[in-house]
Design a protein around this motif. Sequence first.
Motif, PDB file in Angstrom:
ATOM      1  N   SER A   1      -7.442   2.265 -12.310  1.00 34.78           N
ATOM      2  CA  SER A   1      -7.253   3.449 -11.464  1.00 34.78           C
ATOM      3  C   SER A   1      -8.038   3.390 -10.161  1.00 34.78           C
ATOM      4  O   SER A   1      -7.673   4.055  -9.189  1.00 34.78           O
ATOM      5  CB  SER A   1      -7.648   4.708 -12.245  1.00 34.78           C
TER       6      SER A   1
ATOM      7  N   ASN B   1       0.823  -1.216   0.000  1.00 31.85           N
ATOM      8  CA  ASN B   1       0.000   0.000   0.000  1.00 31.85           C
ATOM      9  C   ASN B   1       0.852   1.259   0.000  1.00 31.85           C
ATOM     10  O   ASN B   1       0.555   2.232  -0.715  1.00 31.85           O
ATOM     11  CB  ASN B   1      -0.923   0.016   1.217  1.00 31.85           C
TER      12      ASN B   1
ATOM     13  N   HIS C   1       3.634   1.193  -3.324  1.00 28.64           N
ATOM     14  CA  HIS C   1       2.991   1.117  -4.638  1.00 28.64           C
ATOM     15  C   HIS C   1       1.826   2.086  -4.741  1.00 28.64           C
ATOM     16  O   HIS C   1       1.362   2.377  -5.850  1.00 28.64           O
ATOM     17  CB  HIS C   1       2.531  -0.315  -4.906  1.00 28.64           C
ATOM     18  N   GLY C   2       1.366   2.570  -3.596  1.00 25.57           N
ATOM     19  CA  GLY C   2       0.326   3.589  -3.599  1.00 25.57           C
ATOM     20  C   GLY C   2      -1.034   3.097  -4.050  1.00 25.57           C
ATOM     21  O   GLY C   2      -1.857   3.875  -4.529  1.00 25.57           O
ATOM     22  N   LYS C   3      -1.293   1.810  -3.876  1.00 21.75           N
ATOM     23  CA  LYS C   3      -2.564   1.248  -4.319  1.00 21.75           C
ATOM     24  C   LYS C   3      -3.147   0.321  -3.269  1.00 21.75           C
ATOM     25  O   LYS C   3      -2.447  -0.211  -2.422  1.00 21.75           O
ATOM     26  CB  LYS C   3      -2.381   0.466  -5.628  1.00 21.75           C
TER      27      LYS C   3
ATOM     28  N   LYS D   1      -6.052   2.874  -7.045  1.00 21.31           N
ATOM     29  CA  LYS D   1      -5.122   3.898  -6.577  1.00 21.31           C
ATOM     30  C   LYS D   1      -5.721   4.683  -5.411  1.00 21.31           C
ATOM     31  O   LYS D   1      -6.909   5.009  -5.403  1.00 21.31           O
ATOM     32  CB  LYS D   1      -4.781   4.880  -7.705  1.00 21.31           C
ATOM     33  N   TYR D   2      -4.875   4.993  -4.433  1.00 14.51           N
ATOM     34  CA  TYR D   2      -5.295   5.886  -3.361  1.00 14.51           C
ATOM     35  C   TYR D   2      -5.369   7.315  -3.896  1.00 14.51           C
ATOM     36  O   TYR D   2      -4.864   7.621  -4.983  1.00 14.51           O
ATOM     37  CB  TYR D   2      -4.304   5.820  -2.196  1.00 14.51           C
ATOM     38  N   SER D   3      -5.959   8.200  -3.147  1.00 10.63           N
ATOM     39  CA  SER D   3      -6.042   9.598  -3.542  1.00 10.63           C
ATOM     40  C   SER D   3      -4.639  10.190  -3.668  1.00 10.63           C
ATOM     41  O   SER D   3      -3.672   9.666  -3.108  1.00 10.63           O
ATOM     42  CB  SER D   3      -6.834  10.398  -2.506  1.00 10.63           C
TER      43      SER D   3
ATOM     44  N   VAL E   1       5.055   7.301  -2.065  1.00  5.88           N
ATOM     45  CA  VAL E   1       5.376   6.731  -3.381  1.00  5.88           C
ATOM     46  C   VAL E   1       6.446   7.541  -4.105  1.00  5.88           C
ATOM     47  O   VAL E   1       7.403   6.972  -4.646  1.00  5.88           O
ATOM     48  CB  VAL E   1       4.101   6.632  -4.250  1.00  5.88           C
TER      49      VAL E   1
ATOM     50  N   ARG F   1      -1.416   8.968  -1.647  1.00  8.41           N
ATOM     51  CA  ARG F   1      -0.557   8.124  -2.468  1.00  8.41           C
ATOM     52  C   ARG F   1       0.879   8.622  -2.559  1.00  8.41           C
ATOM     53  O   ARG F   1       1.831   7.847  -2.451  1.00  8.41           O
ATOM     54  CB  ARG F   1      -1.175   8.029  -3.874  1.00  8.41           C
ATOM     55  N   TYR F   2       1.074   9.906  -2.733  1.00 12.55           N
ATOM     56  CA  TYR F   2       2.382  10.391  -3.163  1.00 12.55           C
ATOM     57  C   TYR F   2       3.344  10.806  -2.052  1.00 12.55           C
ATOM     58  O   TYR F   2       4.513  11.027  -2.320  1.00 12.55           O
ATOM     59  CB  TYR F   2       2.200  11.531  -4.170  1.00 12.55           C
TER      60      TYR F   2
END
Length: 255
Positions: A216, A53, A56-58, A219-221, A229, A225-226
């Motif tokens: 998509s 999570n 990879h941000g997902k 994917k987290y918001s 990531v 996410r970033y």
Amino acid sequence: MIAYLINLKRANERLVSAKETFDKVGIIFNLEVALDGKDLSLPHKDYSELKYNLIHGKKTNLGELGCYFSHLNVLEKFLNTEENWALVCEDDIEFNENINEIISRAINSGMHFDLLRLSGGSDRNKEKGIPIKLQKIYKDFYLSLNFGFKSGTGCYLVNRYAAKNILKKLKKMSLPIDHAIDRDWLLSIRSLSISPAPVYLKEELHEENSYIQARSEFKYSFFRRYWVVIPYRLVNEFTRLIYKLFLLIKIKIES
């Protein structure tokens, strides 16, 4: 060399398509019935969900778990044979008509590699991975060193050393399989590719008809996410660049 085809039991139309693809070039394959994400559940002893999570941000995609462990299962079966090389294929690919000659020339090129990435994307005019050409092996095909991330595991050639290292170091999943095997500096293997890619993805089977469904909505918001990531990927790509520069120098010295 032994060849494997990974195919979900419920994806019969893809198996029929793949059989035609292999028959065209005369490659005999061993069928590996893929692990189906629908049959998996969490928690999974060999899956680090938090790490996945974060870096990879997902959200977890059980289809990706099935794909990951299906590739590991193939490598385990390969190591139980006497073969030195395995051709590992997914079921949505199309071979260049000269694939057998390309593989043979690569193996006998005198240039060492443990893992050879053979597949590109569905767009045959777009090369993935920022390949730097090293040696011409057949017609317009070159052994190349990728300086960027090369997505996809549609088709690759792997030796016993790489298979052992992948199984040892990637037993616990924290990234999709293509992200995980693309970090050869962590696996202590040498990975090259063929450019242009002699194996392509069938567009009609790959994009909207993928059984993994890595879309998509997983994917987290942006803000969630970033914050992890982006720093991870910056470090990862910087490490890749330094590693590949040193490897390129080493290859030039060896040749």
